[in-house]
Design a protein around this motif. Structure first.
Motif, short mmCIF file in Angstrom:
data_model
loop_
_atom_site.label_atom_id
_atom_site.label_comp_id
_atom_site.label_asym_id
_atom_site.label_seq_id
_atom_site.Cartn_x
_atom_site.Cartn_y
_atom_site.Cartn_z
N SER A 151 0.81 -1.22 0.00
CA SER A 151 0.00 0.00 0.00
C SER A 151 0.84 1.26 0.00
O SER A 151 0.44 2.28 -0.56
CB SER A 151 -0.95 0.00 1.20
OG SER A 151 -0.22 0.10 2.42
N GLU A 152 2.01 1.23 0.63
CA GLU A 152 2.86 2.41 0.71
C GLU A 152 4.07 2.33 -0.21
O GLU A 152 4.83 3.30 -0.32
CB GLU A 152 3.35 2.59 2.15
CG GLU A 152 2.26 2.93 3.15
CD GLU A 152 1.73 4.34 2.99
OE1 GLU A 152 2.51 5.22 2.57
OE2 GLU A 152 0.55 4.56 3.27
N LEU A 153 4.25 1.19 -0.87
CA LEU A 153 5.46 0.99 -1.68
C LEU A 153 5.19 0.85 -3.17
O LEU A 153 6.12 0.79 -3.96
CB LEU A 153 6.20 -0.26 -1.19
CG LEU A 153 6.92 -0.13 0.14
CD1 LEU A 153 7.23 -1.51 0.72
CD2 LEU A 153 8.21 0.66 -0.03
N VAL A 190 9.45 -0.41 -7.86
CA VAL A 190 9.53 -1.29 -6.70
C VAL A 190 8.71 -2.55 -6.93
O VAL A 190 7.59 -2.49 -7.44
CB VAL A 190 9.02 -0.57 -5.43
CG1 VAL A 190 8.96 -1.53 -4.25
CG2 VAL A 190 9.91 0.62 -5.08
N THR A 191 9.29 -3.69 -6.56
CA THR A 191 8.57 -4.96 -6.59
C THR A 191 8.53 -5.53 -5.18
O THR A 191 9.55 -5.55 -4.48
CB THR A 191 9.28 -5.98 -7.51
OG1 THR A 191 9.31 -5.45 -8.84
CG2 THR A 191 8.55 -7.32 -7.52
N VAL A 192 7.34 -5.95 -4.75
CA VAL A 192 7.18 -6.56 -3.43
C VAL A 192 6.71 -7.99 -3.62
O VAL A 192 5.69 -8.24 -4.26
CB VAL A 192 6.18 -5.79 -2.56
CG1 VAL A 192 6.06 -6.45 -1.19
CG2 VAL A 192 6.59 -4.33 -2.41
N ARG A 193 7.47 -8.93 -3.06
CA ARG A 193 7.08 -10.35 -3.08
C ARG A 193 6.91 -10.75 -1.62
O ARG A 193 7.89 -10.76 -0.87
CB ARG A 193 8.15 -11.19 -3.77
CG ARG A 193 8.48 -10.72 -5.18
CD ARG A 193 9.61 -11.54 -5.79
NE ARG A 193 10.11 -10.94 -7.00
CZ ARG A 193 9.59 -11.12 -8.23
NH1 ARG A 193 8.56 -11.94 -8.36
NH2 ARG A 193 10.10 -10.53 -9.28
N SER A 194 5.68 -11.07 -1.24
CA SER A 194 5.43 -11.22 0.20
C SER A 194 4.28 -12.17 0.47
O SER A 194 3.62 -12.67 -0.44
CB SER A 194 5.14 -9.85 0.81
OG SER A 194 3.95 -9.31 0.27
N GLU A 215 2.87 -9.57 7.95
CA GLU A 215 3.35 -9.70 6.57
C GLU A 215 4.87 -9.85 6.60
O GLU A 215 5.56 -9.25 7.42
CB GLU A 215 2.95 -8.51 5.70
CG GLU A 215 3.32 -8.72 4.24
CD GLU A 215 2.48 -7.92 3.26
OE1 GLU A 215 2.56 -8.22 2.06
OE2 GLU A 215 1.76 -7.00 3.68
N ALA A 216 5.35 -10.68 5.69
CA ALA A 216 6.79 -10.87 5.53
C ALA A 216 7.09 -10.99 4.05
O ALA A 216 6.38 -11.67 3.31
CB ALA A 216 7.26 -12.12 6.26
N GLY A 217 8.14 -10.30 3.62
CA GLY A 217 8.48 -10.35 2.20
C GLY A 217 9.76 -9.62 1.90
O GLY A 217 10.45 -9.15 2.80
N VAL A 218 10.05 -9.52 0.62
CA VAL A 218 11.25 -8.85 0.17
C VAL A 218 10.87 -7.75 -0.81
O VAL A 218 10.09 -7.97 -1.75
CB VAL A 218 12.23 -9.83 -0.49
CG1 VAL A 218 13.44 -9.09 -1.08
CG2 VAL A 218 12.71 -10.86 0.53
N VAL A 219 11.40 -6.56 -0.57
CA VAL A 219 11.19 -5.40 -1.42
C VAL A 219 12.41 -5.25 -2.31
O VAL A 219 13.54 -5.15 -1.82
CB VAL A 219 10.98 -4.13 -0.57
CG1 VAL A 219 10.76 -2.92 -1.47
CG2 VAL A 219 9.82 -4.32 0.39
N ILE A 277 1.20 -1.05 8.88
CA ILE A 277 2.22 -2.01 8.43
C ILE A 277 2.87 -1.50 7.15
O ILE A 277 4.09 -1.60 6.97
CB ILE A 277 1.59 -3.40 8.23
CG1 ILE A 277 1.18 -3.98 9.59
CG2 ILE A 277 2.54 -4.34 7.50
CD1 ILE A 277 0.42 -5.29 9.51
N GLY A 278 2.08 -0.94 6.26
CA GLY A 278 2.63 -0.38 5.03
C GLY A 278 3.57 0.78 5.31
O GLY A 278 4.65 0.88 4.70
N ARG A 279 3.19 1.65 6.24
CA ARG A 279 4.06 2.78 6.58
C ARG A 279 5.37 2.29 7.17
O ARG A 279 6.44 2.85 6.92
CB ARG A 279 3.36 3.72 7.57
CG ARG A 279 2.20 4.50 6.99
CD ARG A 279 1.76 5.63 7.90
NE ARG A 279 1.24 5.16 9.19
CZ ARG A 279 -0.04 4.85 9.41
NH1 ARG A 279 -0.92 4.91 8.43
NH2 ARG A 279 -0.44 4.48 10.61
N ALA A 280 5.29 1.23 7.98
CA ALA A 280 6.51 0.69 8.58
C ALA A 280 7.45 0.15 7.51
O ALA A 280 8.67 0.39 7.55
CB ALA A 280 6.15 -0.43 9.56
N ALA A 281 6.90 -0.59 6.55
CA ALA A 281 7.74 -1.13 5.48
C ALA A 281 8.37 -0.01 4.67
O ALA A 281 9.56 -0.07 4.33
CB ALA A 281 6.90 -2.05 4.59
#
Length: 308
Positions: A239-241, A246-250, A261-265, A295-299
């Motif tokens: 949501s924030e990335l 940027v690619t998010v796989r999570s 949530e856990a993943g790699v940015v 959670i999005g803001r934290a990431a």
């Protein structure tokens, strides 16, 4: 009363960012743990990264990796089709879990459903082939610490049905109010000593090894990375990335008051930043979009500090 966590980071800015994330979560009604790591530089930040949390559907990541590893070694055939019947399916809001008729699905497609739409019935069909104990043993043999897979997804729903049948409000109240300081809980599947659980540091460590092909075999880790890129749920880290650069796989996990949530940015400048955000809400409400956004803001904050 909860004691303050020990926020940490590779720099003063990283420590400040960790503290800011923790304050933001508290203001949103969340307690939790965070760990973020630049896979290539080793720079990191977080707080309470070694505190175990119930993993809910995040446990589908190690399950998928072990299934893919066995397939790569010739012990499972990903083209094999399994029959799933509605009368024995595991409950859930997506995929085969809501099918009304018998269906046959290949193992590789069950993996897709497990990770893309978090299909509980698909995951438990895989757990029938690879029991939770085998997943845990394999992780331990690989030297992956901080993750213990103890049960299939069905156990989560059976435990709630036993104490709060047809009463989601009571189940949420129990989830929020009945947690002890040591991680115990009146619901066994929310007790970290009895449930599938893991730490943010443990999950990030596993992801870092998957992204560098330092665990299992490249055929398995490469396919897992690909499958994790298909996740439909995008209201947390993504949501924030979200951007073309940027690619998010999570993989998300959601159960009662748990949101994880856990993943790699991965960025266009070749950054690879693994993030695990595990939270438990102190608010007994099913719909909490602000918790997802937190959670999005934290990431986003962690990636901004850790990227090159």
């Amino acid at each position: 009363m909860t004691t303050p966590s020990a926020a940490f980071g590779f720099s003063g800015e990283a420590v400040r960012t960790a503290h800011e994330i923790e304050r933001d979560w508290a203001g949103t009604g969340l307690r939790g743990s965070l760990y973020a790591l630049n896979i290539d530089t080793g720079e990191d930040l977080g707080f309470d990264a070694h505190v175990p949390y119930v993993l809910a559907s995040v446990s589908k990541v190690p399950l998928a990796l072990v299934v893919l590893d066995l397939a790569a070694r010739g012990r499972l055939d990903l083209a094999e089709q399994l029959e799933l019947r509605p009368e024995t399916r595991t409950p859930g809001p997506t995929g085969v879990s809501v099918f009304r008729h018998p269906t046959r699905v290949a193992l590789e497609d069950l993996l897709y459903l497990t990770l893309a739409v978090s299909d509980n019935a698909a995951a438990d069909a895989l757990f029938e082939l690879v029991p939770p104990e085998e997943v845990t043993r394999t992780l331990q043999a690989w030297g992956c610490e901080g993750i213990v897979v103890r049960h299939p997804m069905r156990r989560l729903y059976d435990a709630v049905a036993a104490v709060a049948p047809d009463d989601p409000v009571l189940a949420l109240e129990l989830a929020v109010r009945a947690t002890t300081e040591g991680g115990g809980h009146v619901l066994p599947t929310l007790d970290v000593a009895a449930a599938t659980s893991g730490t943010a540091a443990g999950m990030v460590g596993l992801l870092a090894r998957v992204w560098t092909d330092a665990v299992s075999v490249p055929a398995a880790t490469g396919r897992l990375r690909e499958l994790m890129g298909h996740q439909v749920n995008r209201q947390r880290m993504v949501s924030e990335l979200a951007s073309d650069a940027v690619t998010v796989r999570s993989k998300t996990g959601t159960f009662l008051n748990l949101r994880l949530e856990a993943g790699v940015v991965e960025t266009s400048t070749k950054d690879r930043i693994a993030v695990a955000a595990f939270t438990a809400s102190t608010v007994p409400a099913r719909s909490q979009p602000e918790a997802d956004r937190a959670i999005g803001r934290a990431a986003r904050a962690a990636v901004d500090v850790l990227r090159l």
